[in-house]
Design a protein around this motif. Structure first.
Motif, PDB file in Angstrom:
ATOM      1  N   UNK A 143      34.800  50.208  36.782  1.00 22.68           N
ATOM      2  CA  UNK A 143      34.028  48.986  36.605  1.00 22.68           C
ATOM      3  C   UNK A 143      34.688  47.871  37.403  1.00 22.68           C
ATOM      4  N   UNK A 144      33.976  47.399  38.387  1.00 19.62           N
ATOM      5  CA  UNK A 144      34.451  46.266  39.166  1.00 19.62           C
ATOM      6  C   UNK A 144      34.070  44.984  38.439  1.00 19.62           C
ATOM      7  N   UNK A 146      38.029  48.723  44.633  1.00 18.56           N
ATOM      8  CA  UNK A 146      38.764  47.920  43.654  1.00 18.56           C
ATOM      9  C   UNK A 146      37.996  47.847  42.346  1.00 18.56           C
ATOM     10  N   UNK A 147      38.651  48.256  41.270  1.00 17.68           N
ATOM     11  CA  UNK A 147      37.996  48.299  39.959  1.00 17.68           C
ATOM     12  C   UNK A 147      38.990  48.714  38.889  1.00 17.68           C
ATOM     13  N   UNK A 148      38.546  48.603  37.653  1.00 20.16           N
ATOM     14  CA  UNK A 148      39.272  49.192  36.531  1.00 20.16           C
ATOM     15  C   UNK A 148      38.750  50.614  36.355  1.00 20.16           C
ATOM     16  N   UNK A 194      43.525  48.262  42.983  1.00 22.70           N
ATOM     17  CA  UNK A 194      43.191  47.149  43.856  1.00 22.70           C
ATOM     18  C   UNK A 194      43.453  47.567  45.296  1.00 22.70           C
ATOM     19  N   UNK A 195      42.442  47.432  46.124  1.00 26.33           N
ATOM     20  CA  UNK A 195      42.555  47.805  47.532  1.00 26.33           C
ATOM     21  C   UNK A 195      42.392  46.551  48.376  1.00 26.33           C
ATOM     22  N   UNK A 196      43.399  46.254  49.152  1.00 24.69           N
ATOM     23  CA  UNK A 196      43.363  45.056  49.993  1.00 24.69           C
ATOM     24  C   UNK A 196      42.893  45.416  51.409  1.00 24.69           C
ATOM     25  N   UNK A 197      42.217  44.474  52.017  1.00 27.97           N
ATOM     26  CA  UNK A 197      41.692  44.722  53.374  1.00 27.97           C
ATOM     27  C   UNK A 197      42.704  44.366  54.445  1.00 27.97           C
TER      28      UNK A 197
END
Length: 117
Positions: A39-40, A90-92, A114-117
């Motif tokens: 769930x984002x 990125x989500x739970x 969490x995925x950063x760009x």
């Protein structure tokens, strides 16, 4: 008392990889299905992947080819290998397991990815 304990997750860069693991305990009933939802923020909870007792798997179209679910329902554990991560991943992430004849569903507490760009 049934418990699903998740581990892994955290922060990754786009294109990177993470592995989530989930272990269930506290029930004598067999697990029929085990898998992950996510769930984002501000969005509904969506199925990511699941593994049936017979070994068959289902994936959301958005992760097919990038994520792999594995594990042994008999061992009450499942892992999610996430490759080629994207910021939209990125989500739970919440692990679930369906127990017994009636498929009673239990949930883990969730783990943040969490995925950063």
């Amino acid at each position: 008392q049934v418990q699903l304990v998740e581990s892994g997750g955290g922060l990754a860069q786009a294109g990177g990889s993470l592995t989530l693991s989930c272990a269930a305990s506290g029930s004598r009933a067999a697990i029929n299905v085990m898998g992950w939802y996510r769930q984002a923020a501000g969005k509904q909870r969506d199925l990511v992947a699941l593994k049936n007792r017979d070994g068959s798997t289902n994936y959301a179209s958005s992760v097919k080819g990038r994520f792999t679910i594995s594990g042994d329902n008999a061992d009450n554990s499942v892992s999610l290998q996430m490759n080629s991560l994207k910021p939209e991943d990125t989500a739970l992430y919440c692990c679930f397991a369906d127990f017994g004849y009636y498929g009673v569903r239990y949930w883990g507490q969730g783990i943040q990815v969490t995925v950063s760009s």
